[in-house]
Design a protein around this motif. Structure first.
Motif, short mmCIF file in Angstrom:
data_model
loop_
_atom_site.label_atom_id
_atom_site.label_comp_id
_atom_site.label_asym_id
_atom_site.label_seq_id
_atom_site.Cartn_x
_atom_site.Cartn_y
_atom_site.Cartn_z
N GLU A 1 -36.00 65.91 -35.34
CA GLU A 1 -37.07 65.80 -36.33
C GLU A 1 -36.52 65.85 -37.74
OE1 GLU A 1 -41.06 65.93 -38.01
OE2 GLU A 1 -40.37 65.42 -35.99
N ASN A 2 -35.58 66.76 -37.99
CA ASN A 2 -34.99 66.87 -39.33
C ASN A 2 -34.25 65.59 -39.71
OD1 ASN A 2 -35.98 69.46 -39.65
ND2 ASN A 2 -34.09 70.45 -38.93
N THR A 3 -33.49 65.05 -38.75
CA THR A 3 -32.78 63.79 -38.99
C THR A 3 -33.78 62.66 -39.28
OG1 THR A 3 -30.93 64.42 -37.56
CG2 THR A 3 -31.25 62.07 -37.96
N ALA A 4 -34.87 62.63 -38.51
CA ALA A 4 -35.87 61.59 -38.68
C ALA A 4 -36.54 61.67 -40.05
CB ALA A 4 -36.92 61.70 -37.58
N ASN A 5 -36.90 62.87 -40.47
CA ASN A 5 -37.58 63.01 -41.75
C ASN A 5 -36.67 62.67 -42.92
OD1 ASN A 5 -40.05 63.78 -40.65
ND2 ASN A 5 -39.52 65.95 -40.62
#
Length: 425
Positions: free
Chosen positions: A414-418
């Motif tokens: 999720e952090n990578t995606a955001n």
């Protein structure tokens, strides 16, 4: 999940398109009388020279050129391993093809390199696309990706192995999956439930489970929700109820999708999630199989995963009118139905879908096809998606393995995606 489509007035769009075509013809630009040769780079859906997609395109081009002698079409067909890289190479070299039929469109749309569907297609062709597929082809609420081949996912099960394990009915819920997998294991089946979370197509298996648990990669407005409560609970369940008890036959992180399909076709797998092409493979090996809607927590999942490949038209050489004429021909009902039937895929237009449902020879595809209007697709409209998909491939297998932590892995993704999403806005 699919981004909601912004519907336009078809009448207004038709007037705008007609005006543009008229001006182009009067100016001696695209649509004029000079001979034009269009270049198309396409993916190969066959698995050998005899059933290569080249044969399909040869027939389409021959029929089109007979009707439009001033427009020639050269088609180069590449394997799925090479086709996206070939288009990227040509674009970077300043010689984009007029059309490409590949796996993703968003990067090219974001760079302003593509014609929109409104630029290219007749109103009747646009209106014939299955709505969910048209939605999935949008970037910033404008359709640039034209769906070409589609599929949905269902749970496959081996009828012979089920009977030997004393299982009378296929599973409808996660609890059924767990119970049936245990019975299959007790009956000596090495892989009761194949869980391909290896690097080949982990993003697909991950999305299938997300949807069956009521989650997904994004919400209804396109925001990533990878570490949502539903997704975390889903993969904790998978880890605790399938992987840890040994019901997946090994480490999911080491199992690729094709290896799982091969094992199912060899009669060594009790259940797995699959798409229509697995039917041909299983039939060729004489496996007696059945398919059911994806099981969910308390009953069949509310939606299934859909996958689409994309056709797009590049602006570089200015052949808008000619590209549009060819693509209107490509999306003729008979052409779409033939392509889909030849390669075990689902039609991307309403007219061809109705044609497939009306013919008994496509009966085994009907259950997959009926799911298509409500299927959810990868967030292919997001230019961050390729990086997110790559990250999922690298990490999700470990999330459910020994010592894995689904919460931590999903949060990392999720952090990578955001971060990627913010960087590409």
């Amino acid at each position: 999940m699919a981004v909601r489509r912004r519907y336009k007035s078809l009448a207004a769009a038709g007037i705008a398109t007609a005006m543009t075509l008229t001006l182009a013809s009067c100016s001696g630009g695209p649509g004029g009388s000079d001979d034009v040769t269009l270049k198309l780079v396409a993916a190969d859906y066959g698995d050998n020279a005899a059933n290569s997609s080249k044969h399909y395109w040869d027939g389409v081009v021959r029929a089109f050129e007979a009707k439009h002698p001033n427009i020639k079409v050269d088609v180069d067909v590449y394997s799925w391993e090479d086709v996206d890289k070939e288009v990227e190479k040509r674009v970077e070299a300043g010689n984009a093809p007029d059309m490409a039929q590949i796996g993703a469109y968003a990067d090219y749309a974001a760079e302003g390199k593509l014609y929109s569907a409104d630029d290219l297609l007749s109103i009747s062709t646009q209106a014939d696309f299955t709505p969910g597929l048209a939605d999935a082809g949008e970037y910033h609420r404008v359709q640039y990706g034209l769906p070409f081949g589609a599929s949905t996912r269902r749970l496959f099960y081996n009828k012979k192995l089920f009977a030997q394990a004393g299982i009378d009915n296929p599973p409808k819920t996660w609890s059924d999956i767990k119970q049936d997998a245990q019975l299959l294991k007790d009956a000596g089946v090495k892989t009761p439930f194949a869980l391909p979370l290896g690097p080949e197509e982990t993003q697909a298996e991950t999305m299938i489970w997300m949807l069956s648990g009521g989650g997904g990669y994004t919400d209804s407005i396109g925001k990533y929700t990878i570490d949502s409560r539903q997704n975390v609970q889903t993969f904790k369940w998978v880890k605790d109820n399938l992987v840890t008890p040994g019901l997946t036959g090994g480490d999911p992180a080491k199992l690729n999708r094709q290896a799982g399909f091969d094992a199912f076709a060899d009669g060594k797998v009790g259940m797995l999630n699959g798409h229509p092409t697995l039917m041909q493979q299983a039939k060729a090996k004489g496996v007696d199989y059945g398919t059911v809607a994806l099981p969910g927590i308390n009953g069949p999942a509310k939606s299934t995963m859909g996958v689409a490949d994309w056709m797009m038209g590049f602006k570089q050489h200015g052949h808008r009118a000619e590209i549009g004429k060819f693509l209107d021909f490509v999306y003729d009902k008979d052409n779409v139905l033939k392509f889909s039937g030849d390669y075990g895929l689902l039609p991307v237009t309403v007219s061809a879908s109705q044609g497939m449902l009306a013919e008994d020879k496509y009966k085994k595809l009907h259950s997959f096809l009926r799911q298509l209007p409500d299927a959810e697709f990868y967030p292919a409209d997001k230019t961050s998606w390729p990086l997110v998909s790559k990250t999922v491939k690298a990490k999700m297998g470990g999330a459910v393995g020994s010592g894995g932590d689904p919460q931590q892995v999903l949060t990392d993704i999720e952090n990578t995606a955001n971060e990627a999403d913010s960087a590409t806005r």
